[in-house]
Design a protein around this motif. Structure first.
Motif, PDB file in Angstrom:
ATOM      1  N   ALA A  25       0.726  -0.812   0.023  1.00 23.96           N
ATOM      2  CA  ALA A  25       0.022   0.125  -0.215  1.00 23.96           C
ATOM      3  C   ALA A  25       0.722   1.015  -0.190  1.00 23.96           C
ATOM      4  CB  ALA A  25      -0.896  -0.101   1.250  1.00 23.96           C
ATOM      5  N   VAL A  26       2.635   1.487   0.743  1.00 22.12           N
ATOM      6  CA  VAL A  26       2.972   2.341   0.881  1.00 22.12           C
ATOM      7  C   VAL A  26       3.528   3.224  -1.526  1.00 22.12           C
ATOM      8  CG1 VAL A  26       5.401   0.982   0.994  1.00 22.12           C
ATOM      9  CG2 VAL A  26       5.201   3.648   2.025  1.00 22.12           C
ATOM     10  N   ASP A  27       3.163   2.125  -1.723  1.00 22.37           N
ATOM     11  CA  ASP A  27       3.689   2.068  -2.896  1.00 22.37           C
ATOM     12  C   ASP A  27       2.528   3.575  -4.015  1.00 22.37           C
ATOM     13  OD1 ASP A  27       5.089   0.514  -2.555  1.00 22.37           O
ATOM     14  OD2 ASP A  27       5.398  -1.007  -3.892  1.00 22.37           O
ATOM     15  N   LEU A  28       1.577   3.024  -3.119  1.00 20.42           N
ATOM     16  CA  LEU A  28      -0.011   4.079  -3.809  1.00 20.42           C
ATOM     17  C   LEU A  28       0.537   5.999  -3.230  1.00 20.42           C
ATOM     18  CD1 LEU A  28      -2.543   2.039  -2.402  1.00 20.42           C
ATOM     19  CD2 LEU A  28      -1.965   2.065  -4.714  1.00 20.42           C
ATOM     20  N   LEU A  29       1.902   5.776  -2.472  1.00 22.29           N
ATOM     21  CA  LEU A  29       1.859   7.546  -2.293  1.00 22.29           C
ATOM     22  C   LEU A  29       2.713   7.244  -2.530  1.00 22.29           C
ATOM     23  CD1 LEU A  29       2.522   6.488   1.923  1.00 22.29           C
ATOM     24  CD2 LEU A  29       0.029   7.596   0.412  1.00 22.29           C
ATOM     25  N   VAL A  30       2.980   6.808  -4.282  1.00 23.43           N
ATOM     26  CA  VAL A  30       4.502   7.845  -4.935  1.00 23.43           C
ATOM     27  C   VAL A  30       3.590   7.077  -6.262  1.00 23.43           C
ATOM     28  CG1 VAL A  30       6.937   7.565  -5.938  1.00 23.43           C
ATOM     29  CG2 VAL A  30       6.246   7.133  -3.315  1.00 23.43           C
ATOM     30  N   ASP A  31       3.771   8.309  -7.365  1.00 27.46           N
ATOM     31  CA  ASP A  31       3.403   8.156  -9.130  1.00 27.46           C
ATOM     32  C   ASP A  31       4.686   8.433  -9.770  1.00 27.46           C
ATOM     33  OD1 ASP A  31       2.063   8.052 -11.122  1.00 27.46           O
ATOM     34  OD2 ASP A  31       0.541   9.047 -10.547  1.00 27.46           O
ATOM     35  N   GLU A  32       5.453   7.672  -9.768  1.00 25.39           N
ATOM     36  CA  GLU A  32       7.035   7.774  -9.919  1.00 25.39           C
ATOM     37  C   GLU A  32       6.224   8.684 -12.448  1.00 25.39           C
ATOM     38  OE1 GLU A  32       9.757   8.133  -9.560  1.00 25.39           O
ATOM     39  OE2 GLU A  32       8.988   7.189  -7.442  1.00 25.39           O
ATOM     40  N   SER A  33       4.982   8.155 -12.866  1.00 26.42           N
ATOM     41  CA  SER A  33       4.705   8.346 -14.035  1.00 26.42           C
ATOM     42  C   SER A  33       4.578   9.978 -13.686  1.00 26.42           C
ATOM     43  CB  SER A  33       3.392   7.603 -14.181  1.00 26.42           C
ATOM     44  OG  SER A  33       2.172   7.833 -13.652  1.00 26.42           O
ATOM     45  N   ALA A  34       4.146  10.479 -12.871  1.00 30.09           N
ATOM     46  CA  ALA A  34       2.908  11.069 -13.135  1.00 30.09           C
ATOM     47  C   ALA A  34       4.773  12.743 -12.922  1.00 30.09           C
ATOM     48  CB  ALA A  34       2.531  11.991 -11.664  1.00 30.09           C
ATOM     49  N   PRO A  35       4.521  13.611 -13.429  1.00 31.72           N
ATOM     50  CA  PRO A  35       5.120  15.102 -13.565  1.00 31.72           C
ATOM     51  C   PRO A  35       5.119  15.377 -12.691  1.00 31.72           C
ATOM     52  CG  PRO A  35       3.316  15.140 -15.097  1.00 31.72           C
ATOM     53  CD  PRO A  35       3.497  13.456 -14.411  1.00 31.72           C
ATOM     54  N   ARG A  36       6.563  16.215 -12.484  1.00 34.70           N
ATOM     55  CA  ARG A  36       6.008  16.941 -10.635  1.00 34.70           C
ATOM     56  C   ARG A  36       5.705  18.319 -11.035  1.00 34.70           C
ATOM     57  NH1 ARG A  36       6.907  13.040  -8.669  1.00 34.70           N
ATOM     58  NH2 ARG A  36       8.905  11.849  -9.337  1.00 34.70           N
ATOM     59  N   THR A  37       5.258  18.694  -9.657  1.00 36.85           N
ATOM     60  CA  THR A  37       4.292  20.141  -9.495  1.00 36.85           C
ATOM     61  C   THR A  37       4.419  21.007 -11.037  1.00 36.85           C
ATOM     62  OG1 THR A  37       3.684  18.826  -7.275  1.00 36.85           O
ATOM     63  CG2 THR A  37       3.183  21.077  -7.331  1.00 36.85           C
ATOM     64  N   GLU A  38       5.873  21.761  -9.773  1.00 36.61           N
ATOM     65  CA  GLU A  38       7.244  22.530 -10.284  1.00 36.61           C
ATOM     66  C   GLU A  38       6.131  22.492 -11.909  1.00 36.61           C
ATOM     67  OE1 GLU A  38       9.066  20.396  -8.710  1.00 36.61           O
ATOM     68  OE2 GLU A  38       7.836  21.321  -7.372  1.00 36.61           O
ATOM     69  N   GLU A  39       6.932  21.737 -13.074  1.00 37.00           N
ATOM     70  CA  GLU A  39       6.376  21.596 -14.067  1.00 37.00           C
ATOM     71  C   GLU A  39       5.213  21.607 -14.535  1.00 37.00           C
ATOM     72  OE1 GLU A  39       6.843  17.911 -17.276  1.00 37.00           O
ATOM     73  OE2 GLU A  39       8.387  18.119 -16.147  1.00 37.00           O
ATOM     74  N   LEU A  40       4.621  21.122 -13.543  1.00 36.25           N
ATOM     75  CA  LEU A  40       2.675  21.093 -14.613  1.00 36.25           C
ATOM     76  C   LEU A  40       1.801  22.709 -13.636  1.00 36.25           C
ATOM     77  CD1 LEU A  40       1.513  18.016 -13.144  1.00 36.25           C
ATOM     78  CD2 LEU A  40       1.465  18.461 -15.164  1.00 36.25           C
ATOM     79  N   ARG A  41       3.048  23.394 -12.874  1.00 33.93           N
ATOM     80  CA  ARG A  41       2.665  24.674 -12.412  1.00 33.93           C
ATOM     81  C   ARG A  41       2.977  25.885 -13.082  1.00 33.93           C
ATOM     82  NH1 ARG A  41       4.298  24.459  -7.000  1.00 33.93           N
ATOM     83  NH2 ARG A  41       1.575  22.933  -5.401  1.00 33.93           N
ATOM     84  N   ALA A  42       4.228  25.626 -13.440  1.00 35.68           N
ATOM     85  CA  ALA A  42       4.799  26.259 -14.802  1.00 35.68           C
ATOM     86  C   ALA A  42       3.208  26.334 -16.632  1.00 35.68           C
ATOM     87  CB  ALA A  42       6.178  25.979 -15.228  1.00 35.68           C
ATOM     88  N   LYS A  43       3.762  25.494 -16.656  1.00 32.82           N
ATOM     89  CA  LYS A  43       2.794  24.596 -17.801  1.00 32.82           C
ATOM     90  C   LYS A  43       1.434  25.920 -17.310  1.00 32.82           C
ATOM     91  CE  LYS A  43       4.436  20.381 -19.571  1.00 32.82           C
ATOM     92  NZ  LYS A  43       4.417  19.106 -20.222  1.00 32.82           N
ATOM     93  N   ALA A  44       1.124  25.241 -16.264  1.00 31.60           N
ATOM     94  CA  ALA A  44      -0.308  25.869 -16.075  1.00 31.60           C
ATOM     95  C   ALA A  44      -0.055  27.188 -16.473  1.00 31.60           C
ATOM     96  CB  ALA A  44      -1.058  25.521 -15.239  1.00 31.60           C
TER      97      ALA A  44
END
Length: 159
Positions: A25-44
């Motif tokens: 279940a601890v693996d659910l806390l990490v999503d390796e495929s998700a882009p980083r927050t900073e990158e997404l904020r910059a795109k938005a």
């Protein structure tokens, strides 16, 4: 609790507790495929800026094509919605951490505020059927199922 929803409520709760009690279940806390927050904020930010620039250009040009403006705006807004959806995905760890790290998942589930329980369920599964108001994610009268999402899809299907 609404009349007739208790069995599906219990099924959903059993699924959540069983899934979050597993050793992985601890693996659910990490999503390796998700882009980083900073990158997404910059795109938005960039996409919102493009909408403002496009709007200003349209407002200043008396000969601008309204249909072209609407089409371009619609495409940029669709891309922005996609970026914002990816940002929401990053909230998974925040939503699940209290239960995943608890010694007793069942107790942690019970202790969650009712407004947080639907977020946990929505993160873990797609629910079809009538469930109590706090867990009503997708109402499909006469159909009751909990389908796990991600790697566990199909492994934890409950009737």
């Amino acid at each position: 609790m609404a009349r007739g929803t208790e069995p599906i409520d219990l099924t959903v709760e059993e699924y959540v507790i069983r899934r979050l009690s597993r050793p992985d279940a601890v693996d659910l806390l990490v999503d390796e495929s998700a882009p980083r927050t900073e990158e997404l904020r910059a795109k938005a930010v960039a996409l919102r800026s493009r909408i403002r620039v496009l709007t200003d250009a349209f407002a200043d040009d008396d000969d601008a094509d309204a249909a072209g403006f609407k089409a371009a705006t619609r495409r940029i807004k669709a891309r922005l919605a996609d970026v914002e959806a990816q940002m929401a995905c990053l909230q998974r760890a925040r939503i699940l951490v209290d239960i995943v790290t608890a010694e007793d998942c069942a107790k942690a589930w019970e202790d969650l505020m009712l407004d947080r329980q639907p977020a946990v369920v929505e993160t873990l599964a797609t629910v079809a059927g009538r469930v109590r108001a706090g867990l009503d994610l997708l109402a499909c009268p006469g159909e009751h199922a909990v389908q796990g999402v991600g790697a566990e899809a199909g492994a934890d299907r409950l009737p």
